[in-house]
Motif scaffolding. Structure first.
Motif, PDB file in Angstrom:
ATOM      1  N   SER A  72       2.085  16.352  11.137  1.00  0.00           N
ATOM      2  CA  SER A  72       1.041  15.462  11.656  1.00  0.00           C
ATOM      3  C   SER A  72      -0.156  15.409  10.716  1.00  0.00           C
ATOM      4  N   VAL A 117      -1.577  12.184   8.364  1.00  0.00           N
ATOM      5  CA  VAL A 117      -2.958  11.698   8.340  1.00  0.00           C
ATOM      6  C   VAL A 117      -3.492  11.673   6.903  1.00  0.00           C
ATOM      7  N   TRP A 176      -4.579   8.269   4.909  1.00  0.00           N
ATOM      8  CA  TRP A 176      -5.940   8.184   4.374  1.00  0.00           C
ATOM      9  C   TRP A 176      -5.904   7.972   2.862  1.00  0.00           C
TER      10      TRP A 176
END
Length: 247
Positions: free
Chosen positions: A131, A135, A139
């Motif tokens: 997870s 992210v 990003w």
């Protein structure tokens, strides 16, 4: 290439300087912390015990040794399978890993990237790692895409090749991690493992069961047991509670 890397590096520094002048360093700081968190999670998951079955655990059956391990006292007519490689009694859902040379509780798979098995102890942390990694990749992909300047110029590719290659690589890794995370969350919600899903027809306790998945207790309870349970589970209790046929 050196001039290109230096220009990207100095461009990044100048962008940080502009953000510092505007007092907007919070987002870069969060991004760096996420990257560090991802690195720490990688080493944690790769170095921790995934749930190796130890020979001393079968010496005193039925006793809790204070290690968070649930040792099951089975009825006399139910026998645990003894591993043909390391000769320990395998709890249900355990499997011997040829790479690690150990039997692993609730074996999911051996991850070559981690150089470790994913089992009952480190599987939840593995999901957290995926997870955080997703992210970071999303990003980073956004940063790489926003840095591209779409202007009609002969030197456009020369000035943007580094960011373009970075974005394409990030995109590939993002798709891989996303698919891996979604597939694991689906299997967890069903209380099954990658090994059980791929080898259902070859696993005796699944092949001989009257139920398609004797460990499924509903999505909510499956997720709670996976993420919130502090002790290793005696899967034999659940299996023989839902299925009357012994293995």
């Amino acid at each position: 290439h050196k001039e290109l890397l230096l220009s990207v590096f100095y461009g990044y520094l100048s962008d940080l300087q502009k953000q510092e002048e505007r007092g907007e360093l919070l987002q870069p700081l969060i991004f760096v912390l996420l990257v560090l968190c991802s690195i720490l999670l990688y080493f944690k998951v790769s170095l921790m015990d995934p749930g190796f079955v130890k020979p001393e655990e079968e010496v005193k059956e039925g006793e809790d040794k204070g290690q968070g391990v649930v040792i099951l006292q089975l009825p006399g007519d139910i026998k645990l399978r003894r591993c043909g490689y390391c000769l320990v009694k395998q709890p249900m859902r355990a499997k011997h890993c040829q790479q690690c040379q150990h039997c692993v509780r609730r074996y999911d798979h051996h991850c070559p990237w981690l150089e470790n098995c994913v089992g009952e102890r480190n599987h939840p942390l593995f999901i957290v790692y995926l997870s955080v990694q997703l992210v970071v990749l999303l990003w980073g992909g956004h940063v790489a895409w926003s840095g591209l300047y779409f202007e009609q110029s002969r030197e456009w590719l020369q000035h943007n090749i580094f960011l373009l290659v970075s974005f394409l690589l990030i995109l590939i890794f993002t798709i891989v991690v996303l698919l891996l995370l979604v597939s694991h969350l689906y299997l967890i919600s069903c209380n099954t493992t990658t090994w059980e899903f791929m080898s259902h027809h070859r696993i005796s306790y699944l092949r001989h069961s009257q139920l398609e998945n004797p460990f499924d207790q509903g999505i909510i309870l499956n997720l709670w047991r996976f993420f919130c349970s502090r002790h290793l589970t005696a899967w034999e209790n659940i299996y023989f509670h839902k299925s009357s046929e012994p293995v």
